[in-house]
Structure formats: C-alpha cells, structure tokens
Design a protein around this motif. Sequence first.
Motif, mmCIF file in Angstrom:
data_model
loop_
_atom_site.group_PDB
_atom_site.id
_atom_site.type_symbol
_atom_site.label_atom_id
_atom_site.label_comp_id
_atom_site.label_asym_id
_atom_site.label_seq_id
_atom_site.Cartn_x
_atom_site.Cartn_y
_atom_site.Cartn_z
ATOM 1 N N ILE A 1 0.665 -1.292 -0.013
ATOM 2 C CA ILE A 1 -0.020 0.051 0.096
ATOM 3 C C ILE A 1 0.852 1.397 0.018
ATOM 4 O O ILE A 1 0.530 2.260 -0.822
ATOM 5 N N LEU A 2 1.976 1.283 0.932
ATOM 6 C CA LEU A 2 2.867 2.373 1.034
ATOM 7 C C LEU A 2 3.316 2.760 -0.201
ATOM 8 O O LEU A 2 3.490 3.814 -0.877
ATOM 9 N N LEU A 3 4.269 1.664 -0.864
ATOM 10 C CA LEU A 3 5.041 1.930 -2.199
ATOM 11 C C LEU A 3 4.062 2.130 -3.128
ATOM 12 O O LEU A 3 4.344 2.903 -3.978
ATOM 13 N N GLY A 4 3.112 1.444 -3.310
ATOM 14 C CA GLY A 4 1.994 1.730 -4.402
ATOM 15 C C GLY A 4 1.538 3.229 -4.237
ATOM 16 O O GLY A 4 1.309 3.702 -5.469
ATOM 17 N N ALA A 5 1.209 3.616 -3.342
ATOM 18 C CA ALA A 5 0.661 5.118 -3.105
ATOM 19 C C ALA A 5 1.701 6.029 -3.514
ATOM 20 O O ALA A 5 1.406 6.905 -4.135
#
Length: 302
Positions: free
Chosen positions: A260-264
């Motif tokens: 989620i973090l890296l994707g955002a």
Amino acid sequence: MLALFLSVLCSVCIVFIFKYFARFGVDTFQALIVNYGTCVVVGWLASGRPSLAPLLAGGPWLAAAVALGGLFIGTFYLVALTAQRVGVSAASVANKMSLILPVLFNLLVLRLSQRPYTFINYAGMALALLAILLTALPRRASASAEGAAATPAAGWWLPVLLFVSSGAGDSLLNFASSSLLPDAATRTLFPLVTFGTAGIIGLVLLLSRGMQQPFAAKNLVAGFILGVPNYFSIYFLILALGNFGNDGAFVYPVANVATILLGAVGAGFLFREQLGARGRVGLATAVVALMLISYQEIVAAF
C-alpha cells in the motif's frame, strides 16, 4: 528482509501494469492467460531448467499447487465480478482484508511464529487493517458515483466469497511452504505448477465461453510484461516465508501494508494520483502499523 522487499516491489509493479492495461485498452483476461504461461517459462528459465522428477513422483505438494492455481484464477475472477456488481472499493477492501485469514491460520493452526507475539504486535495488525480500510475505501464523491451503478445489497455474498478465496490462497501457500516443500526441487516446481494450473483453467474458461476475438498482439505483449513480476512476486514471497520461519502472521501484514505504501508513492509519481485527507491518514497509519508489527526486528537491527 530483502526477499520480502522484492516481493512487495513486484506486487506494486503488477498494480501499475494493470493501470496501464486500462489506458491501452488491453483485454485483461487474455493478458492474464498469457501472463500465467509467461510465469511458467520465466520460472523454468530462471531456475536453470530444473528436474521434473518431483513432478512425476507427485505427492501432497503437487495437489496443493494445483489447488492454489485454481484459487489464483478464481480469486482474480471474483475481484472482477465484485468490482462490476458491487463496487471497486468493496473488491479492494475484501481482497486486502483477507490477510486476517492467513494471520489467524499461522497463529492458531501452524503456530510457526519465531518470536512471542505481544500486545504491540497485535496493535500493529489492528492498525494495518485500519490503514487498509482508510486507503481502499473511496472518497465520498466517488463513493456516491460508484453506488449509483452498484447494488451492494444484491451481491453481498461476492465480497465475502472474495475474502475467503483470497485468504484461503495465502493460507494454503503458507502451509505448503512450511510443510509440503521439503527440498529445493519441490520449492522450484511449486510456483511453476501453480501458475501452469491457473493458465490452463483460464484458457479452458476462455474457450468454453467462445473466443469473440483472437489473441491480439498487444494482449500478448501485455501478458508477457505482467508475467515477469507476477512470477517473482510469488517466488520471493515463498523465499521470504522460508527466511522468517514461515511466520505468515509477520510476513503477510508487512507485505500488504508495504505494498500500500509503495504503491501510493509510486502512483503519485507515475499517475499524479492525489490522496485525500483520509488517504494520507491511512498511509501514516500504515507506517505506524509496520513499525509495531516488526518492532522486534527493528530493535534487533539496532
């Protein structure tokens, strides 16, 4: 930790590739079938053309790989069906929240945790679920637009089925990694059989429905591009599970939240996607969740 990071990186690449599918009008189902074939070929070559002796010998690992392949293609179909009939947010939340099942399976059934789970770890897991909800649910405006075209009450069972299917797949992978893959040969062949099974099932489904159009060149190329990170996402996930003593209660929450973090962050740079206030709170919550879930590893590193 490197294998876990590489698995997360590959998972994020898959999300970005799907984003480009929509932009270039790629037939997702055709590309998915090509992707599974690519996974088998890439895995075969990357593994140095492994021996097929364990495959010919069979065993429980082979049955698990075939079952997991069916869950792979079934989960993907449920994601699409849930998004169409209930809503994109429902599909996203059900798919990501399914990490509850492998976590519980690891803690209550496999009991493979390498360290004692404290209140801090459990608080981190609770925050991870909250972070998923905050980032996966749409903003108020898009929610109303989505609700106008969806009928959640009529298809309530679809998110539930997606939740179970996705969680069952992760739990089966955790179980196979811990109990059914005793040597390097079976660990190499396991993802190849899994992807091959998914591809065969997808091709049979496509042919049974009647191919309305032949495989277009762009679908073949898109499927090949998707297949490379897709194979390595599972390969590195199995490696990460092994490195952490098959502790799925640690690996799966960290992998989901880190994705989620890296994707955002990546979506902000590549697609100029803007997060609302709730999304920013969700990312901050995800960072805290990661620190709480893995605080023993952080303390040990320093």
